[in-house]
Design a protein around this motif. Structure first.
Motif, PDB file in Angstrom:
ATOM      1  N   ALA A 307      -7.386  49.871  68.274  1.00 24.06           N
ATOM      2  CA  ALA A 307      -6.498  49.266  69.263  1.00 24.06           C
ATOM      3  C   ALA A 307      -6.952  47.826  69.480  1.00 24.06           C
ATOM      4  O   ALA A 307      -8.025  47.589  70.050  1.00 24.06           O
ATOM      5  N   PRO A 308      -6.192  46.839  69.049  1.00 24.37           N
ATOM      6  CA  PRO A 308      -6.663  45.451  69.095  1.00 24.37           C
ATOM      7  C   PRO A 308      -6.842  44.938  70.520  1.00 24.37           C
ATOM      8  O   PRO A 308      -6.070  45.255  71.419  1.00 24.37           O
ATOM      9  N   GLY A 309      -7.878  44.114  70.700  1.00 29.73           N
ATOM     10  CA  GLY A 309      -8.108  43.391  71.956  1.00 29.73           C
ATOM     11  C   GLY A 309      -8.318  44.284  73.153  1.00 29.73           C
ATOM     12  O   GLY A 309      -9.200  45.143  73.150  1.00 29.73           O
ATOM     13  N   PRO A 310      -7.450  44.087  74.169  1.00 32.84           N
ATOM     14  CA  PRO A 310      -6.361  43.124  74.232  1.00 32.84           C
ATOM     15  C   PRO A 310      -6.872  41.698  74.423  1.00 32.84           C
ATOM     16  O   PRO A 310      -7.901  41.480  75.051  1.00 32.84           O
ATOM     17  N   GLY A 311      -6.097  40.745  73.866  1.00 37.88           N
ATOM     18  CA  GLY A 311      -6.494  39.354  74.003  1.00 37.88           C
ATOM     19  C   GLY A 311      -6.012  38.522  72.837  1.00 37.88           C
ATOM     20  O   GLY A 311      -4.830  38.542  72.490  1.00 37.88           O
ATOM     21  N   SER A 312      -6.930  37.817  72.202  1.00 38.95           N
ATOM     22  CA  SER A 312      -6.595  36.887  71.127  1.00 38.95           C
ATOM     23  C   SER A 312      -7.522  37.097  69.945  1.00 38.95           C
ATOM     24  O   SER A 312      -8.697  37.444  70.116  1.00 38.95           O
ATOM     25  N   GLY A 313      -6.982  36.869  68.754  1.00 37.01           N
ATOM     26  CA  GLY A 313      -7.822  36.747  67.582  1.00 37.01           C
ATOM     27  C   GLY A 313      -8.320  35.312  67.473  1.00 37.01           C
ATOM     28  O   GLY A 313      -7.871  34.420  68.200  1.00 37.01           O
ATOM     29  N   ILE A 314      -9.251  35.087  66.568  1.00 37.10           N
ATOM     30  CA  ILE A 314      -9.783  33.738  66.370  1.00 37.10           C
ATOM     31  C   ILE A 314      -9.799  33.415  64.884  1.00 37.10           C
ATOM     32  O   ILE A 314      -9.755  34.312  64.031  1.00 37.10           O
ATOM     33  N   GLN A 315      -9.845  32.120  64.584  1.00 36.82           N
ATOM     34  CA  GLN A 315     -10.089  31.644  63.224  1.00 36.82           C
ATOM     35  C   GLN A 315     -11.380  30.854  63.225  1.00 36.82           C
ATOM     36  O   GLN A 315     -11.522  29.881  63.969  1.00 36.82           O
ATOM     37  N   LYS A 316     -12.340  31.286  62.412  1.00 30.48           N
ATOM     38  CA  LYS A 316     -13.632  30.622  62.375  1.00 30.48           C
ATOM     39  C   LYS A 316     -13.493  29.196  61.848  1.00 30.48           C
ATOM     40  O   LYS A 316     -12.762  28.934  60.909  1.00 30.48           O
ATOM     41  N   GLN A 317     -14.241  28.280  62.456  1.00 32.30           N
ATOM     42  CA  GLN A 317     -14.249  26.887  62.053  1.00 32.30           C
ATOM     43  C   GLN A 317     -15.523  26.487  61.329  1.00 32.30           C
ATOM     44  O   GLN A 317     -15.548  25.468  60.645  1.00 32.30           O
ATOM     45  N   LEU A 318     -16.583  27.275  61.470  1.00 32.15           N
ATOM     46  CA  LEU A 318     -17.897  26.901  60.948  1.00 32.15           C
ATOM     47  C   LEU A 318     -18.395  27.957  59.978  1.00 32.15           C
ATOM     48  O   LEU A 318     -17.952  29.117  60.019  1.00 32.15           O
ATOM     49  N   PRO A 319     -19.333  27.597  59.084  1.00 34.31           N
ATOM     50  CA  PRO A 319     -19.972  28.604  58.231  1.00 34.31           C
ATOM     51  C   PRO A 319     -20.758  29.593  59.081  1.00 34.31           C
ATOM     52  O   PRO A 319     -21.198  29.237  60.176  1.00 34.31           O
ATOM     53  N   PRO A 320     -20.911  30.837  58.610  1.00 34.10           N
ATOM     54  CA  PRO A 320     -20.382  31.351  57.344  1.00 34.10           C
ATOM     55  C   PRO A 320     -18.903  31.718  57.436  1.00 34.10           C
ATOM     56  O   PRO A 320     -18.401  32.016  58.516  1.00 34.10           O
ATOM     57  N   PHE A 321     -18.236  31.653  56.315  1.00 31.40           N
ATOM     58  CA  PHE A 321     -16.829  32.023  56.175  1.00 31.40           C
ATOM     59  C   PHE A 321     -15.910  31.192  57.056  1.00 31.40           C
ATOM     60  O   PHE A 321     -15.147  31.735  57.856  1.00 31.40           O
ATOM     61  N   PRO A 322     -15.945  29.853  56.948  1.00 34.52           N
ATOM     62  CA  PRO A 322     -14.978  29.064  57.709  1.00 34.52           C
ATOM     63  C   PRO A 322     -13.557  29.396  57.270  1.00 34.52           C
ATOM     64  O   PRO A 322     -13.283  29.604  56.086  1.00 34.52           O
ATOM     65  N   GLY A 323     -12.637  29.429  58.223  1.00 38.02           N
ATOM     66  CA  GLY A 323     -11.255  29.796  57.945  1.00 38.02           C
ATOM     67  C   GLY A 323     -10.964  31.271  58.082  1.00 38.02           C
ATOM     68  O   GLY A 323      -9.790  31.680  58.058  1.00 38.02           O
ATOM     69  N   ARG A 324     -11.990  32.089  58.232  1.00 36.84           N
ATOM     70  CA  ARG A 324     -11.787  33.545  58.339  1.00 36.84           C
ATOM     71  C   ARG A 324     -11.067  33.891  59.642  1.00 36.84           C
ATOM     72  O   ARG A 324     -11.353  33.332  60.701  1.00 36.84           O
TER      73      ARG A 324
END
Length: 524
Positions: A307-324
């Motif tokens: 059951a997601p969240g509730p809230g928000s997902g994020i997109q990583k900006q920094l390593p490791p895995f930037p853009g994830r």
């Protein structure tokens, strides 16, 4: 005849006296001898005919031996000098490659990385500037309102414009809800801020009651001017009138564009007569104006409830895995816990990340068990992922707990869990948001140990280690779930804004869904 001895004469014929030679003539002769030594007469013994000392002292051969050019060349031989100052040696000593390694730009960038410097030297300026206050508040939904007439008994509604329906027709038919033609309760508000000045708000529309179990819709509203005005309610998903129904959920606007992802669950409260649990993803290419067909992620999450969240997902900006892309979800009942859902291709494919199960897992819950539940991720300046978690069983405190992942969400260890006594919590879904451009982490919840009242915004200058003062009281009355959002950094104005959507009421926290616009600096 004999000569007179008195005048020095002899008996021979008297010769006239010789005139003395001019010294200059003698010197001239010597010079001529020096010009051509071969003309000097020699005797058989090898000596010159001139027995005077002057030619011997300036004999040319002796002078030539003393100043022989070959000797001088050996003493100042250029080759020796070149060996001493050989250019190759100098080049090795100041070789450009060595200098580049010592002042390599990559090293310099790591040492003066703006995020690190800002974090180390900016806190005082930020603390003086941060004076949050609510500059606008709007009610988006009121429970008990009318959306559309109910379908005929037994009908199974689909997501508008999509096929097939999210659920099959129900048998036997179920009666319509008490509030005929409307929605009983709006709950679980979500918020996203895609690029271009838009805001997208969504909430569950619970048809029969305020309970978690039951038929629901997902309702959304959109603003094109950062909340100044709002469009009408759009029904994004409708599960009909029976079973457990839909459960929100999390929103994410990745990449600073118009695309929006909406993740939700269905049949997340077994053992209801609903079917196997499912996790579904909706995608909007235009900031919430339209939606594509749902993507079923059940093969990724398996048979467990996510059951997601509730809230928000994020997109990583920094390593490791930037853009994830990172979503956090929870289980239910005996099989509770927190887990992460990850995507490295913009949300087209997904895999499970770290899992933090309840202890004991798979057994009936008891008070004060370790029971992590609803969750909200955010990224810290070192690239790690922090997860703010609802402490369902009030394990060791009536406060929030936090977990942390240092490998991009691949793992979520129990050893990373810390309790946050500075954040009292009555066990609700709370908002958490990182603003790295301001050196802030924001947090919102009903700041009370047992009652859902006193909705408060808190902020931290040290990544959530400590929290500044008592925060900003947004609403002192009944309040519940909340979510935070902010526009992309490149779209910030001179007075940075954040948006707080939350459940608000005068008698009950579920009476309305309200949106507060907050200026971080207190300016309009």
């Amino acid at each position: 005849m004999g000569g007179d001895p008195r005048d020095g004469s002899t008996g021979d014929t008297q010769r006239p006296l010789e005139t003395p030679r001019d010294p200059s003539e003698t010197l001239r002769e010597h010079r001529e001898h020096l010009r051509d030594p071969s003309e000097i007469p020699r005797d058989p013994s090898g000596s010159t005919g001139d027995t005077s000392g002057t030619p011997q002292r300036v004999r040319p051969r002796v002078v030539r031996e003393q100043v022989r050019p070959r000797v001088v060349r050996e003493q100042v031989r250029p080759r020796v000098v070149r060996e001493q100052v050989r250019p190759r040696v100098v080049r090795e000593q100041v070789r450009p490659r060595v200098v580049r390694e010592q002042v390599r730009p990559r090293v310099v960038r790591e040492q003066v990385r703006p995020r690190v410097v800002w974090e180390q030297v900016r806190p005082r300026v930020v603390r003086e500037q941060v004076r949050p206050r609510v500059v606008r508040e709007q009610v988006l939904w009121v429970s008990g309102g009318s959306l559309h007439p109910p379908p005929p008994p037994g009908a199974a509604a689909a997501v508008p414009g999509l096929s097939p329906p999210l659920s099959p027709p129900l048998s036997p038919p179920l009666s319509p809800p008490p509030f005929r033609g409307g929605v009983h309760t709006f709950r679980v508000p979500l918020l996203a801020a895609p690029a271009g000045g838009a805001l997208l708000a969504c909430a569950e529309g619970r048809k029969r009651s305020a309970a978690d179990v039951g038929a629901k819709i997902i309702a959304c509203r959109r603003s094109a001017d950062r909340g100044a005005t709002w469009g009408p309610t759009q029904v994004v998903a409708d599960d009909g009138w029976g079973g457990d129904g839909l459960s929100l959920g999390a929103l994410l606007a990745p990449g600073g564009g118009q695309e929006v992802l909406l993740l939700f669950a269905r049949c997340a409260h077994p053992p209801q007569a609903c079917g196997p649990p499912a996790t579904l993803l909706l995608r909007s290419p235009d900031g919430g104006r339209s939606w594509g067909p749902p993507q079923n992620l059940s093969d990724v999450v398996g048979g467990e409830v996510f059951a997601p969240g509730p809230g928000s997902g994020i997109q990583k900006q920094l390593p490791p895995f930037p853009g994830r892309l990172v979503f956090c979800g929870h289980g239910t009942l005996e099989r509770d816990g927190v887990s992460l859902l990850l995507s490295d291709d913009g949300g087209h494919s997904w895999h499970r990340g770290g899992v933090l199960p309840a202890i004991p897992f798979g057994a009936p819950r008891r008070p004060h068990d370790f029971t992590p539940d609803e969750c909200q991720p955010f990224e810290l300046p070192d690239g790690s992922i922090a997860v703010s978690i609802r402490n369902q069983g009030w394990y060791r405190c009536r406060c929030r707990m936090r977990a942390r992942s240092w490998d991009g969400g691949e793992s979520l260890s129990p050893a990373s869990v810390t309790l946050e006594p500075q954040l009292p919590d009555p066990a609700v879904a709370a908002g958490a948001l990182a603003l790295p451009q301001h050196g802030l982490v924001l947090f919102s919840n009903p700041a009370h140990e047992s009652e859902r009242v006193n909705l408060t915004l808190r902020w931290s200058f040290d990544n959530g280690t400590t929290w500044w003062g008592r925060g900003l009281r947004v609403w002192e009355g009944p309040s519940g779930y909340s979510t935070l959002a902010a526009p992309p950094p490149e779209e910030e104005g001179p007075a940075p804004l954040v948006y707080l959507i939350y459940e608000k009421g005068r008698s009950l926290s579920t009476e309305t869904v309200s949106l507060a616009t907050i200026s971080l600096s207190g300016d309009l």
